[in-house]
Design a protein around this motif. Structure first.
Motif, short mmCIF file in Angstrom:
data_model
loop_
_atom_site.label_atom_id
_atom_site.label_comp_id
_atom_site.label_asym_id
_atom_site.label_seq_id
_atom_site.Cartn_x
_atom_site.Cartn_y
_atom_site.Cartn_z
N GLU A 163 0.94 -1.27 0.12
CA GLU A 163 0.23 -0.09 -0.07
C GLU A 163 0.96 1.34 -0.04
O GLU A 163 0.55 2.20 -0.66
N ALA A 164 2.00 1.14 0.85
CA ALA A 164 2.81 2.33 0.76
C ALA A 164 3.44 2.69 -0.72
O ALA A 164 3.45 3.76 -0.81
N ARG A 165 3.78 1.68 -1.46
CA ARG A 165 4.25 1.91 -2.66
C ARG A 165 3.24 2.78 -3.75
O ARG A 165 3.65 3.32 -4.60
N ARG A 166 2.16 2.84 -3.27
CA ARG A 166 0.97 3.27 -4.12
C ARG A 166 0.89 4.72 -3.81
O ARG A 166 0.41 5.51 -4.76
N ARG A 167 1.58 5.10 -2.78
CA ARG A 167 1.21 6.27 -2.23
C ARG A 167 2.35 7.44 -2.78
O ARG A 167 3.50 7.22 -2.72
N ARG A 168 1.44 8.66 -3.28
CA ARG A 168 2.55 9.85 -3.44
C ARG A 168 1.93 10.91 -3.00
O ARG A 168 1.01 11.42 -3.09
N SER A 169 2.83 11.41 -1.85
CA SER A 169 2.76 12.54 -1.13
C SER A 169 3.45 13.71 -1.50
O SER A 169 4.64 13.67 -1.27
N PHE A 170 3.05 14.85 -1.76
CA PHE A 170 3.70 16.04 -2.27
C PHE A 170 3.10 17.19 -1.88
O PHE A 170 1.85 17.48 -1.51
N ALA A 171 3.83 18.45 -2.16
CA ALA A 171 3.04 19.75 -2.00
C ALA A 171 3.60 20.65 -3.09
O ALA A 171 4.55 20.22 -3.70
N VAL A 172 2.82 21.53 -3.22
CA VAL A 172 3.35 22.75 -4.13
C VAL A 172 3.63 23.86 -3.56
O VAL A 172 3.17 24.56 -2.67
N ILE A 173 4.80 24.34 -4.08
CA ILE A 173 5.46 25.68 -3.61
C ILE A 173 5.88 26.56 -4.67
O ILE A 173 6.02 26.30 -5.95
N SER A 174 5.71 27.96 -4.41
CA SER A 174 5.65 28.86 -5.39
C SER A 174 5.60 30.31 -4.72
O SER A 174 5.40 30.39 -3.62
N HIS A 175 6.13 31.31 -5.36
CA HIS A 175 5.76 32.77 -4.86
C HIS A 175 4.20 32.75 -5.03
O HIS A 175 3.55 32.43 -5.79
N SER B 172 -3.99 31.77 -0.51
CA SER B 172 -4.22 30.58 0.62
C SER B 172 -3.43 31.10 1.87
O SER B 172 -2.45 31.50 1.82
N ILE B 173 -4.21 30.96 2.87
CA ILE B 173 -3.60 31.43 3.95
C ILE B 173 -3.45 30.28 5.13
O ILE B 173 -3.08 30.52 6.20
N THR B 174 -4.13 29.07 4.51
CA THR B 174 -4.08 27.82 5.56
C THR B 174 -3.33 26.82 4.63
O THR B 174 -3.50 26.94 3.31
N SER B 175 -3.06 25.55 5.18
CA SER B 175 -2.67 24.38 4.42
C SER B 175 -3.85 23.67 4.18
O SER B 175 -4.70 23.61 5.33
N ARG C 142 -4.86 6.80 -11.54
CA ARG C 142 -4.35 5.25 -12.07
C ARG C 142 -4.57 4.35 -10.98
O ARG C 142 -5.66 4.20 -10.22
N ASP C 143 -3.56 3.66 -10.62
CA ASP C 143 -3.35 2.84 -9.37
C ASP C 143 -2.48 3.63 -7.98
O ASP C 143 -2.38 2.93 -7.13
N ALA C 144 -2.61 4.77 -8.27
CA ALA C 144 -1.97 5.56 -7.21
C ALA C 144 -2.86 6.55 -6.17
O ALA C 144 -3.85 6.73 -6.76
N VAL C 145 -2.60 6.57 -4.96
CA VAL C 145 -3.09 7.45 -3.95
C VAL C 145 -2.41 8.77 -3.97
O VAL C 145 -1.35 8.44 -3.45
N ILE C 146 -3.04 9.86 -4.36
CA ILE C 146 -2.34 11.10 -4.33
C ILE C 146 -2.85 11.62 -3.08
O ILE C 146 -3.84 11.95 -2.91
N ASN C 147 -1.71 12.14 -2.40
CA ASN C 147 -1.83 12.91 -1.20
C ASN C 147 -1.12 14.40 -1.52
O ASN C 147 -0.10 14.57 -1.49
N LEU C 148 -2.22 15.35 -1.75
CA LEU C 148 -1.69 16.68 -1.97
C LEU C 148 -1.78 17.53 -0.91
O LEU C 148 -3.06 17.73 -0.60
N VAL C 149 -0.82 18.06 -0.59
CA VAL C 149 -0.74 19.25 0.61
C VAL C 149 -0.65 20.61 0.16
O VAL C 149 0.49 20.77 -0.33
N ASP C 150 -1.76 21.29 0.06
CA ASP C 150 -1.63 22.66 -0.47
C ASP C 150 -1.10 23.58 0.44
O ASP C 150 -1.44 23.80 1.79
N THR C 151 -0.16 24.37 0.40
CA THR C 151 0.61 25.38 1.30
C THR C 151 -0.05 26.48 1.03
O THR C 151 -0.58 26.94 -0.03
N PRO C 152 0.19 27.57 2.30
CA PRO C 152 -0.12 28.92 2.13
C PRO C 152 0.63 29.53 0.92
O PRO C 152 1.95 29.47 0.98
#
Length: 544
Positions: free
Chosen positions: A28-40, A88-91, A99-109
């Motif tokens: 199950e862990a191999r299916r996970r993709r956890s990422f954040a988006v960063i920028s100005h 955005s002022i909260t996360s 596909r076969d992946a579980v995406i965990n997307l954490v949006d940043t302030p």
């Protein structure tokens, strides 16, 4: 990865045990993709978050983050202040499958004043998407967050956004990325058409052309038309020829994607698109699934690592209240590091040694919630009614573990908060305590000022606006904020409190975690006090 020795079964509150063994957890862990988006700020983070969820069919229509009238709001920007200002002022945590992946997307302030919150989010992800405005290139906040990613060893995927608008030359942007970050850009797609005349992209891996078609307002998935090089040349003419020639230059310079170099922090894959028009979003999802890392063993305070397949463990990286106005509960966002989470299990807080029942656990999609019965490493779970948890807390089952604490940033802005209506003192106290526990602001106190006038400390002044707004709307305790003339906070010890308090322009206050902070109006005053008291303990508060 070798399988760990068998552990005792996970006991839940209901008395049942976990049926998941180490091999199942790893799968199950191999299916996970956890990422954040960063920028100005204003580079399009929330818009991209919405577009990703749209393409994964987690929502039906994408909203806008710019606050324009008549537009549908974004899912991730749920707070009314966010919707009114278009930032955005909260996360926000979004989870969906692709596909076969579980995406965990954490949006940043998006605002620099909330960089401390962004830092916490980056401690909970395995990869990051660096969003770059095609017209502005790498901006100040982007570079600050890049430095955090580099320090933490987080691999970066770069997206050149807003290619549907006039901007810099594509090759110029590649040079800028390499010169300023030290990463070698390895474009996976290359734009056909200059900025402002976006026709589609050349896929450097296949040589095929993907043509995009605009949709009304960019609220639905943009149709994609795939064609071979000959058909692309016939349709796009010189624009296609230019893209092919530039792609050949990239190949000659060795700018080709290599997975090991990417994971090792030496290169960054690059994609071109337009989040607001939903151009290139599908390609980004594919790249995340194909190349972004899945969860790996996490380092502990003891200096070793906790295997992914070990018994359950997690750490709290965000506290948030006010998401459910009907219940006014407090939600702890916890990143699962190892093992399997099952709703109802009773876990232990490493900080207090006390048990915590997970009867109320949810997955959070913006402001929407669904009950979660099971989750795995890489997932983010919202633990409800988490009054006894704090940011940085480690939770574990069976085998004890503690992960390194999340650092606190040095505040640069200070203000005294007072209740406008003294009859609402209980609501005032509850609000101050909760804002401090969530990390919205740092709360400082002293015997001289008393509990009726705590000092709020912030990295950026907009944190004060959020605190003031939430005190009035969530706790029904309107407040006044009077700014203080301090700009610098240094850590000190109890033996120096009275001596430093006696210095002109200096005040010592205690933070809620017990740290004693000496506040100074400027660097000159710090230097003057250090010259007068050379043995005084005055240490910097720096996030490491």
């Amino acid at each position: 990865m070798p399988q760990a020795a068998p552990e005792s079964p996970a006991l839940t509150e209901s008395g049942t045990t976990s049926s998941r063994d180490g091999a199942a957890v790893l799968t199950e862990a191999r299916r996970r993709r956890s990422f954040a988006v960063i920028s100005h700020p204003d580079a399009g983070k929330s818009t991209l978050t919405e577009a990703l969820a749209l393409h994964a069919k987690a929502i039906r229509e994408a909203g806008r983050a710019d606050g324009k009238a008549g537009g549908k709001r974004t899912v991730s920007d749920w707070m009314d202040m966010e919707q009114a200002r278009g930032i955005s002022i909260t996360s926000a945590s979004l989870q969906f499958t692709y596909r076969d992946a579980v995406i965990n997307l954490v949006d940043t302030p998006g605002h620099a004043d909330f960089s401390e919150d962004t830092y916490r989010v980056l401690s909970a992800v395995d990869a990051a998407v660096m969003l770059v405005d095609a017209a502005k290139g790498l901006e100040v906040q982007t570079m600050k967050l890049f430095a955090v990613c580099k320090h933490r060893g987080i691999p970066l995927i770069t997206v050149i956004n807003k290619w549907d608008r006039p901007g810099k030359d594509a090759l110029e942007l590649m040079d800028e990325i390499q010169e300023r970050t030290g990463l070698v850009p390895t474009p996976l797609t290359w734009p056909v058409g200059i900025g402002g005349d976006f026709r589609g992209v050349l896929d450097r891996r296949t040589g095929e052309y993907t043509r995009f078609t605009r949709t009304a307002g960019g609220t639905t998935i943009a149709p994609e038309e795939h064609m071979g090089p000959e058909a692309a040349l016939e349709r796009e003419g010189d624009a296609w020829t230019t893209a092919v020639e530039e792609a050949e230059l990239l190949e000659a310079s060795g700018a080709d994607h290599d997975l090991d170099s990417f994971l090792g922090g030496e290169t960054t894959p690059v994609l071109f698109g337009s989040a607001v028009q939903n151009f290139g979003v599908h390609a980004l999802l594919d790249v995340l699934v194909d190349v972004a890392p899945s969860p790996t063993p996490r380092e502990t305070v003891a200096g070793d690592t906790r295997p992914v397949e070990a018994p359950f463990s997690a750490f709290v990286f965000k506290m948030q209240a006010g998401m459910d106005t009907a219940h006014r509960d407090r939600l702890a966002f916890a990143r699962i590091c190892s093992g399997v989470f099952e709703r109802g299990m009773v876990v232990t807080s490493a900080r207090t040694g006390r048990p915590f029942a997970t009867k109320y656990a949810q997955q959070v999609f913006g402001r929407e919630r669904t009950v979660v019965d099971e989750a795995f490493p890489g997932d983010v779970v919202g633990l409800v009614n988490a009054a006894n948890l704090r940011v940085g807390d480690t939770l574990y089952l069976d085998k004890p573990v503690e992960y390194p604490a999340l650092p606190t940033f040095a505040p640069e802005h200070f203000a005294v908060m007072r209740a406008k209506d003294v009859s609402r003192y209980k609501q005032f106290q509850r609000g101050v305590m909760q804002l401090g526990a969530e990390g919205v602001v740092q709360v400082l106190r002293s015997d001289l000022r008393g509990d009726q006038a705590p000092v709020l400390a912030a990295v950026g002044p907009m944190q004060f606006e959020v605190a003031e707004h939430r005190m009035a709307t969530e706790f029904n305790a309107p407040v006044t904020l009077d700014r203080l003339p301090y700009e610098i906070a240094l850590r000190t010890t109890q033996e120096w409190v009275s001596t430093l308090d006696a210095q002109l322009g200096v005040e010592v206050l205690q933070r809620e975690d017990g740290e004693l902070l000496a506040l100074f109006p400027d660097r000159w005053r710090v230097t003057s006090v250090r010259n007068r008291l050379p043995d005084a303990v005055l240490e910097p508060l720096v996030a490491t």
